[in-house]
Design a protein around this motif. Structure first.
Motif, PDB file in Angstrom:
ATOM      1  N   VAL A 111       0.863  -1.178   0.000  1.00 40.83           N
ATOM      2  CA  VAL A 111       0.000   0.000   0.000  1.00 40.83           C
ATOM      3  C   VAL A 111       0.903   1.233   0.000  1.00 40.83           C
ATOM      4  CG1 VAL A 111      -1.807   1.262   1.228  1.00 40.83           C
ATOM      5  CG2 VAL A 111      -1.760  -1.244   1.299  1.00 40.83           C
ATOM      6  N   ARG A 169       2.034   5.290  -0.072  1.00 42.49           N
ATOM      7  CA  ARG A 169       1.594   6.538   0.571  1.00 42.49           C
ATOM      8  C   ARG A 169       0.944   7.474  -0.444  1.00 42.49           C
ATOM      9  NH1 ARG A 169       4.159   6.659   5.567  1.00 42.49           N
ATOM     10  NH2 ARG A 169       6.094   5.469   5.613  1.00 42.49           N
ATOM     11  N   GLY A 173      -1.006   8.090  -4.126  1.00 48.46           N
ATOM     12  CA  GLY A 173      -1.860   7.429  -5.110  1.00 48.46           C
ATOM     13  C   GLY A 173      -2.937   6.600  -4.433  1.00 48.46           C
ATOM     14  N   ASP A 174      -3.960   6.301  -5.190  1.00 45.81           N
ATOM     15  CA  ASP A 174      -5.093   5.534  -4.677  1.00 45.81           C
ATOM     16  C   ASP A 174      -5.090   4.161  -5.319  1.00 45.81           C
ATOM     17  OD1 ASP A 174      -7.403   5.028  -3.235  1.00 45.81           O
ATOM     18  OD2 ASP A 174      -8.695   5.724  -4.854  1.00 45.81           O
ATOM     19  N   HIS A 175      -3.974   3.454  -5.234  1.00 49.88           N
ATOM     20  CA  HIS A 175      -3.862   2.136  -5.843  1.00 49.88           C
ATOM     21  C   HIS A 175      -3.177   1.175  -4.879  1.00 49.88           C
ATOM     22  CE1 HIS A 175      -0.151   4.332  -6.825  1.00 49.88           C
ATOM     23  NE2 HIS A 175       0.455   3.165  -6.698  1.00 49.88           N
ATOM     24  N   TRP A 232      -1.238   8.423 -11.426  1.00 45.98           N
ATOM     25  CA  TRP A 232      -1.225   7.429 -10.351  1.00 45.98           C
ATOM     26  C   TRP A 232      -2.615   7.127  -9.812  1.00 45.98           C
ATOM     27  CZ3 TRP A 232       3.485   9.196  -6.943  1.00 45.98           C
ATOM     28  CH2 TRP A 232       4.659   9.009  -7.666  1.00 45.98           C
ATOM     29  N   ASN A 233      -3.489   8.116  -9.814  1.00 47.27           N
ATOM     30  CA  ASN A 233      -4.835   7.906  -9.293  1.00 47.27           C
ATOM     31  C   ASN A 233      -5.793   7.322 -10.325  1.00 47.27           C
ATOM     32  OD1 ASN A 233      -4.305   8.731  -6.658  1.00 47.27           O
ATOM     33  ND2 ASN A 233      -4.578  10.870  -7.213  1.00 47.27           N
ATOM     34  N   GLU A 234      -5.350   7.149 -11.568  1.00 39.74           N
ATOM     35  CA  GLU A 234      -6.202   6.566 -12.595  1.00 39.74           C
ATOM     36  C   GLU A 234      -6.298   5.050 -12.486  1.00 39.74           C
ATOM     37  OE1 GLU A 234      -5.380   7.861 -16.555  1.00 39.74           O
ATOM     38  OE2 GLU A 234      -5.122   9.949 -15.930  1.00 39.74           O
ATOM     39  N   GLN A 239      -6.261   1.451 -10.060  1.00 40.72           N
ATOM     40  CA  GLN A 239      -6.539   0.941  -8.724  1.00 40.72           C
ATOM     41  C   GLN A 239      -5.592  -0.184  -8.325  1.00 40.72           C
ATOM     42  OE1 GLN A 239     -10.694   0.023  -8.440  1.00 40.72           O
ATOM     43  NE2 GLN A 239     -11.250   2.165  -8.345  1.00 40.72           N
ATOM     44  N   ARG A 290      -7.748  -0.519 -13.850  1.00 37.33           N
ATOM     45  CA  ARG A 290      -8.660   0.438 -13.210  1.00 37.33           C
ATOM     46  C   ARG A 290      -9.653  -0.265 -12.296  1.00 37.33           C
ATOM     47  NH1 ARG A 290      -7.764   5.136 -16.397  1.00 37.33           N
ATOM     48  NH2 ARG A 290      -6.858   4.546 -18.382  1.00 37.33           N
ATOM     49  N   ARG A 341     -10.332  -2.856  -9.160  1.00 36.78           N
ATOM     50  CA  ARG A 341      -9.616  -3.257  -7.955  1.00 36.78           C
ATOM     51  C   ARG A 341      -9.778  -4.744  -7.640  1.00 36.78           C
ATOM     52  NH1 ARG A 341      -8.589   0.383  -2.795  1.00 36.78           N
ATOM     53  NH2 ARG A 341      -7.112   1.221  -4.242  1.00 36.78           N
TER      54      ARG A 341
END
Length: 90
Positions: free
Chosen positions: A32, A34, A36-38, A68-70, A72, A86, A88
Motif C-alpha cells: 500500500v 503513501r 496514489g489511490d492504488h 497514479w490515481n487513474e 486501482q 482500473r 480493484r
C-alpha cells in the motif's frame, strides 16, 4: 516478510513510498503506497528486487504523477510484466 520489509526500509525511495504490507492467505504480498489511490500486487515473495526495480522505473519514467490515481491496481506478479488496471479485483 522480513526480507521484503528489509528491502523497503533499506531504500530511501521505498521507505518514502510504501505505507503498509499485507500478506494474503496464499502468501501473495500486497503493498500500500503513501501516494496514489492504488494497491501494488507484488505476488509471491520471489524476484522482489526485480519487481521493485520495475515498479520504480514505472514510477519514475512510465507514469506521470497525475496518472497514479487513474489505476486501482498495479500488478507485478508476472515475470517481466507490469499490469495496471482500473478495476480493484485482486
Amino acid at each position: 516478510m522480513v526480507k521484503v520489509a528489509g528491502m523497503i526500509t533499506g531504500d530511501p525511495f521505498w521507505t518514502a513510498q510504501m505505507e503498509q504490507i499485507y500478506i494474503r492467505r496464499n502468501n501473495e504480498y500486497i503493498l500500500v503506497p503513501r501516494v496514489g489511490d492504488h494497491l501494488i500486487l507484488l505476488g509471491q515473495p520471489e524476484n522482489v528486487e526485480k519487481k521493485l526495480r520495475n515498479l520504480k522505473e514505472l514510477y519514475t519514467s512510465g507514469l506521470d504523477p497525475k496518472e497514479w490515481n487513474e489505476y486501482q491496481v498495479i500488478n507485478l506478479k508476472y515475470e517481466n510484466q507490469i499490469i495496471c488496471s482500473r478495476n480493484r479485483s485482486l
